[in-house]
Design a protein around this motif. Structure first.
Motif, PDB file in Angstrom:
ATOM      1  N   GLY A   3     103.478  51.953  27.722  1.00 16.22           N
ATOM      2  CA  GLY A   3     104.190  51.784  26.377  1.00 16.22           C
ATOM      3  C   GLY A   3     104.885  52.940  25.931  1.00 16.22           C
ATOM      4  N   SER A   4     104.745  54.213  26.202  1.00 15.84           N
ATOM      5  CA  SER A   4     105.435  55.370  25.626  1.00 15.84           C
ATOM      6  C   SER A   4     107.028  55.325  26.119  1.00 15.84           C
ATOM      7  N   HIS A   5     107.983  55.294  25.311  1.00 12.19           N
ATOM      8  CA  HIS A   5     109.208  55.216  25.626  1.00 12.19           C
ATOM      9  C   HIS A   5     109.997  56.722  24.943  1.00 12.19           C
ATOM     10  N   ILE A   6     110.743  57.369  25.630  1.00 13.94           N
ATOM     11  CA  ILE A   6     111.514  58.432  24.943  1.00 13.94           C
ATOM     12  C   ILE A   6     112.831  58.039  24.802  1.00 13.94           C
ATOM     13  N   ALA A   7     113.108  58.114  23.561  1.00 14.92           N
ATOM     14  CA  ALA A   7     114.409  57.792  22.863  1.00 14.92           C
ATOM     15  C   ALA A   7     115.471  58.957  23.298  1.00 14.92           C
ATOM     16  N   HIS A   8     116.561  58.656  23.979  1.00 20.66           N
ATOM     17  CA  HIS A   8     117.696  59.794  24.025  1.00 20.66           C
ATOM     18  C   HIS A   8     118.918  59.387  23.473  1.00 20.66           C
ATOM     19  N   ALA A   9     119.567  60.523  22.949  1.00 21.48           N
ATOM     20  CA  ALA A   9     120.834  60.177  22.143  1.00 21.48           C
ATOM     21  C   ALA A   9     121.685  59.660  23.372  1.00 21.48           C
ATOM     22  N   ALA A  10     122.309  58.655  22.667  1.00 17.50           N
ATOM     23  CA  ALA A  10     123.579  58.068  23.741  1.00 17.50           C
ATOM     24  C   ALA A  10     124.910  58.846  23.414  1.00 17.50           C
TER      25      ALA A  10
END
Length: 64
Positions: A3-10
């Protein structure tokens, strides 16, 4: 852990407006430094010729 998701800047690419503003700002700064350099040279040249006119200095070597 699934369930862990790392958000990266696009990456969107370069901003045209930002690039233009940065270019104008750098151009103004460089132009200002260049003008200050030339004003300093003009002042030094003017002082030199003023001293020559007042006979306080000479470009001829004195024979002693």
């Amino acid at each position: 852990m699934a369930g862990s998701h790392i958000a990266h800047a696009a990456y969107k690419g370069p901003s045209v407006v930002k690039e233009i503003v940065i270019g104008i700002a750098l151009g103004i700064v460089a132009g200002g430094l260049w003008k200050m350099h030339h004003w300093n040279n003009q002042r030094r040249t003017k002082e030199f010729y003023d001293l020559l006119d007042k006979n306080e200095i000479s470009v001829v070597v004195n024979d002693e």
